[in-house]
Design a protein around this motif. Structure first.
Motif, PDB file in Angstrom:
ATOM      1  N   VAL A  73       0.808  -1.215   0.000  1.00  0.00           N
ATOM      2  CA  VAL A  73       0.000   0.000   0.000  1.00  0.00           C
ATOM      3  C   VAL A  73       0.846   1.271   0.000  1.00  0.00           C
ATOM      4  CG1 VAL A  73      -1.945  -1.139   1.116  1.00  0.00           C
ATOM      5  CG2 VAL A  73      -0.189  -0.072   2.531  1.00  0.00           C
ATOM      6  N   TRP A  74       2.079   1.175   0.475  1.00  0.00           N
ATOM      7  CA  TRP A  74       2.946   2.358   0.509  1.00  0.00           C
ATOM      8  C   TRP A  74       3.369   2.794  -0.901  1.00  0.00           C
ATOM      9  CZ3 TRP A  74       4.016  -2.460   2.504  1.00  0.00           C
ATOM     10  CH2 TRP A  74       4.943  -3.226   1.792  1.00  0.00           C
ATOM     11  N   ARG A  75       3.192   1.913  -1.889  1.00  0.00           N
ATOM     12  CA  ARG A  75       3.574   2.251  -3.256  1.00  0.00           C
ATOM     13  C   ARG A  75       2.430   2.884  -4.048  1.00  0.00           C
ATOM     14  NH1 ARG A  75       6.630  -2.722  -6.053  1.00  0.00           N
ATOM     15  NH2 ARG A  75       6.854  -1.075  -7.615  1.00  0.00           N
ATOM     16  N   ASP A  76       1.205   2.646  -3.613  1.00  0.00           N
ATOM     17  CA  ASP A  76       0.069   3.171  -4.378  1.00  0.00           C
ATOM     18  C   ASP A  76      -1.126   3.358  -3.437  1.00  0.00           C
ATOM     19  OD1 ASP A  76      -1.707   3.988  -6.277  1.00  0.00           O
ATOM     20  OD2 ASP A  76      -1.983   1.999  -7.182  1.00  0.00           O
ATOM     21  N   ILE A  77      -1.243   4.544  -2.879  1.00  0.00           N
ATOM     22  CA  ILE A  77      -2.360   4.799  -1.959  1.00  0.00           C
ATOM     23  C   ILE A  77      -3.669   5.027  -2.716  1.00  0.00           C
ATOM     24  CG2 ILE A  77      -0.859   5.761  -0.185  1.00  0.00           C
ATOM     25  CD1 ILE A  77      -1.782   8.545  -1.081  1.00  0.00           C
ATOM     26  N   ALA A  78      -3.591   4.980  -4.045  1.00  0.00           N
ATOM     27  CA  ALA A  78      -4.805   5.167  -4.842  1.00  0.00           C
ATOM     28  C   ALA A  78      -5.817   4.054  -4.610  1.00  0.00           C
ATOM     29  CB  ALA A  78      -4.453   5.239  -6.323  1.00  0.00           C
ATOM     30  N   ILE A  79      -5.369   2.908  -4.075  1.00  0.00           N
ATOM     31  CA  ILE A  79      -6.299   1.807  -3.837  1.00  0.00           C
ATOM     32  C   ILE A  79      -7.357   2.183  -2.803  1.00  0.00           C
ATOM     33  CG2 ILE A  79      -4.611   0.042  -4.449  1.00  0.00           C
ATOM     34  CD1 ILE A  79      -4.183  -0.465  -1.478  1.00  0.00           C
ATOM     35  N   PHE A  80      -7.082   3.248  -2.022  1.00  0.00           N
ATOM     36  CA  PHE A  80      -8.043   3.665  -0.997  1.00  0.00           C
ATOM     37  C   PHE A  80      -9.016   4.726  -1.503  1.00  0.00           C
ATOM     38  CE2 PHE A  80      -4.319   2.266   1.553  1.00  0.00           C
ATOM     39  CZ  PHE A  80      -4.928   1.205   2.193  1.00  0.00           C
ATOM     40  N   ARG A  81      -8.866   5.143  -2.745  1.00  0.00           N
ATOM     41  CA  ARG A  81      -9.786   6.141  -3.280  1.00  0.00           C
ATOM     42  C   ARG A  81     -11.174   5.532  -3.438  1.00  0.00           C
ATOM     43  NH1 ARG A  81      -5.902   8.614  -8.072  1.00  0.00           N
ATOM     44  NH2 ARG A  81      -4.440   9.706  -6.686  1.00  0.00           N
ATOM     45  N   SER A  82     -12.159   6.292  -3.007  1.00  0.00           N
ATOM     46  CA  SER A  82     -13.530   5.789  -3.086  1.00  0.00           C
ATOM     47  C   SER A  82     -14.514   6.943  -3.011  1.00  0.00           C
ATOM     48  CB  SER A  82     -13.804   4.794  -1.943  1.00  0.00           C
ATOM     49  OG  SER A  82     -15.154   4.389  -1.935  1.00  0.00           O
ATOM     50  N   ARG A  83     -15.640   6.752  -3.653  1.00  0.00           N
ATOM     51  CA  ARG A  83     -16.739   7.704  -3.542  1.00  0.00           C
ATOM     52  C   ARG A  83     -17.807   7.179  -2.583  1.00  0.00           C
ATOM     53  NH1 ARG A  83     -18.400   8.236  -9.706  1.00  0.00           N
ATOM     54  NH2 ARG A  83     -18.059   5.998  -9.488  1.00  0.00           N
ATOM     55  N   HIS A  84     -17.489   6.051  -1.904  1.00  0.00           N
ATOM     56  CA  HIS A  84     -18.488   5.387  -1.073  1.00  0.00           C
ATOM     57  C   HIS A  84     -17.957   5.132   0.343  1.00  0.00           C
ATOM     58  CE1 HIS A  84     -19.141   3.980  -5.321  1.00  0.00           C
ATOM     59  NE2 HIS A  84     -20.317   4.518  -5.062  1.00  0.00           N
ATOM     60  N   TRP A  85     -17.393   6.152   0.967  1.00  0.00           N
ATOM     61  CA  TRP A  85     -16.818   5.936   2.298  1.00  0.00           C
ATOM     62  C   TRP A  85     -17.882   5.568   3.320  1.00  0.00           C
ATOM     63  CZ3 TRP A  85     -12.061   4.824   3.481  1.00  0.00           C
ATOM     64  CH2 TRP A  85     -11.047   5.186   2.594  1.00  0.00           C
ATOM     65  N   GLY A  86     -19.087   6.087   3.119  1.00  0.00           N
ATOM     66  CA  GLY A  86     -20.169   5.702   4.014  1.00  0.00           C
ATOM     67  C   GLY A  86     -20.476   4.218   3.909  1.00  0.00           C
ATOM     68  N   LEU A  87     -20.505   3.696   2.667  1.00  0.00           N
ATOM     69  CA  LEU A  87     -20.738   2.271   2.472  1.00  0.00           C
ATOM     70  C   LEU A  87     -19.579   1.437   3.010  1.00  0.00           C
ATOM     71  CD1 LEU A  87     -22.294   2.151  -1.125  1.00  0.00           C
ATOM     72  CD2 LEU A  87     -23.458   2.035   1.088  1.00  0.00           C
ATOM     73  N   HIS A  88     -18.350   1.960   2.887  1.00  0.00           N
ATOM     74  CA  HIS A  88     -17.189   1.269   3.456  1.00  0.00           C
ATOM     75  C   HIS A  88     -17.378   1.076   4.960  1.00  0.00           C
ATOM     76  CE1 HIS A  88     -14.078   0.398   0.564  1.00  0.00           C
ATOM     77  NE2 HIS A  88     -14.196   1.585   0.002  1.00  0.00           N
ATOM     78  N   LEU A  89     -17.783   2.129   5.646  1.00  0.00           N
ATOM     79  CA  LEU A  89     -17.958   2.051   7.089  1.00  0.00           C
ATOM     80  C   LEU A  89     -19.064   1.064   7.443  1.00  0.00           C
ATOM     81  CD1 LEU A  89     -17.288   3.036   9.924  1.00  0.00           C
ATOM     82  CD2 LEU A  89     -18.899   4.923   9.568  1.00  0.00           C
ATOM     83  N   ILE A  90     -20.190   1.150   6.735  1.00  0.00           N
ATOM     84  CA  ILE A  90     -21.307   0.245   7.019  1.00  0.00           C
ATOM     85  C   ILE A  90     -20.895  -1.200   6.752  1.00  0.00           C
ATOM     86  CG2 ILE A  90     -23.632  -0.417   6.318  1.00  0.00           C
ATOM     87  CD1 ILE A  90     -24.110   2.545   5.610  1.00  0.00           C
ATOM     88  N   ARG A  91     -20.202  -1.422   5.635  1.00  0.00           N
ATOM     89  CA  ARG A  91     -19.761  -2.776   5.295  1.00  0.00           C
ATOM     90  C   ARG A  91     -18.800  -3.320   6.350  1.00  0.00           C
ATOM     91  NH1 ARG A  91     -15.289  -4.512   2.628  1.00  0.00           N
ATOM     92  NH2 ARG A  91     -15.420  -6.568   1.609  1.00  0.00           N
ATOM     93  N   SER A  92     -17.883  -2.472   6.818  1.00  0.00           N
ATOM     94  CA  SER A  92     -16.921  -2.897   7.844  1.00  0.00           C
ATOM     95  C   SER A  92     -17.631  -3.256   9.139  1.00  0.00           C
ATOM     96  CB  SER A  92     -15.913  -1.776   8.099  1.00  0.00           C
ATOM     97  OG  SER A  92     -15.213  -1.432   6.920  1.00  0.00           O
TER      98      SER A  92
END
Length: 305
Positions: A73-92
């Motif tokens: 992840v230190w090489r490409d933090i783009a993997i954390f880009r999302s337009r659905h952070w609310g859904l990320h939290l609910i899913r977690s």
């Protein structure tokens, strides 16, 4: 036109690609539940000497660390880009809730009762995938799901008496898992698998940290440490396979293959805990496998449920 040329032409069709994706998704789903069965077997072994909250915390903590190393992840933090952070939290939170509620349930209920309730999740996934995801299941797929659920009931044979009040915990765990699976499918097409895997584990680990530290018991030897760390490997690999499966195939198609976990649980129970399966177990496992193979056959022949 030659047969080979015809096959090549057919292989390039969109429906042929969709069929290949569906079969790959089914294989990944089966691999995921195998990992989850391994996780359950390892946790069952560990909780004889360690607090369950400690095992749960280490499962999520090592899950996150391993995933971060694998995906660099230190090489490409783009993997954390999302337009659905609310859904990320609910899913977690759904993932954490499924684990925590299941732990609360097994304190009061027989394992047969909790398992039979948890395996109702495919019904919820199939029912809600239509209005939430636009993925409507056909009659044959519904019938296959019902047959698979019947097979699970044959294996676990839950009691016919009144259910303990704590069954609400198992119902909550089942509901959390169903929504976790639905949100995984919804987000799999837009968010990276690495980001989904790491974020869900990180939220769960952070939420469990205060309780786990308070209950911490030092593992007695190196083998116990190794088993404790392996829970994260089972969890991260299993959920990565689950995410990729939902990226390739619709939720109603994948839902019945959750039942194959009972087959892995029977095998690991015999190998690890010397639990010899009885005739009802073999009969139920045969029903479960037959249900999944029927859906696999329908997918290969028609591409529909």
């Amino acid at each position: 036109m030659s047969t080979d040329a015809s096959e090549l032409r057919d292989a390039g069709r969109p429906d042929a690609q969709a069929a290949r994706n569906a079969l790959t998704g089914i294989a990944l789903m089966c691999a995921a539940v195998f990992c989850f069965a391994g996780l359950d077997a390892t946790a069952k072994f560990l909780v004889r000497d360690l607090p369950a909250v400690q095992v749960v915390w280490m499962r999520f903590l090592t899950h996150v660390v391993l995933a971060m190393i694998i995906f660099r992840v230190w090489r490409d933090i783009a993997i954390f880009r999302s337009r659905h952070w609310g859904l990320h939290l609910i899913r977690s939170l759904c993932l954490l809730g499924s684990t925590v509620f299941n732990f609360l349930a097994v304190r009061y209920l027989q394992l047969a009762e909790t398992v039979s309730i948890m395996f109702a999740a495919p019904f919820v996934v199939t029912a809600l995938a239509g209005p939430i995801l636009g993925e409507w299941a056909g009659l044959r797929r519904w019938l296959a799901i019902a047959v698979g659920f019947l097979g699970v009931l044959v294996v676990v044979r839950p009691g016919v008496g009144g259910m303990h009040w704590a069954a609400i915990y198992s119902v909550a765990a089942m509901g959390c898992y169903a929504f976790y699976a639905l949100l995984t499918r919804k987000m799999a097409g837009t968010d990276s698998a690495a980001g989904m895997l790491i974020i869900s584990g990180a939220v769960a680990a952070l939420a469990m940290t205060p309780v786990a530290i308070d209950a911490w018991v030092m593992p007695k030897d190196a083998s116990t440490w190794l088993l404790l760390l392996s829970t994260g490997a089972y969890g991260s690999i299993g959920h990565l396979a689950l995410i990729q499966a939902h990226r390739l195939a619709p939720a109603p198609l994948l839902a019945p293959f959750m039942y194959t976990q009972i087959v892995w649980m029977v095998g690991l129970g015999y190998l690890v805990f010397n639990d010899v399966p009885g005739p009802w177990t073999f009969l139920g496992a045969a029903i479960v496998v037959s249900s999944g193979l029927y859906i696999l056959y329908r997918e290969r022949v028609t591409g529909r449920g």
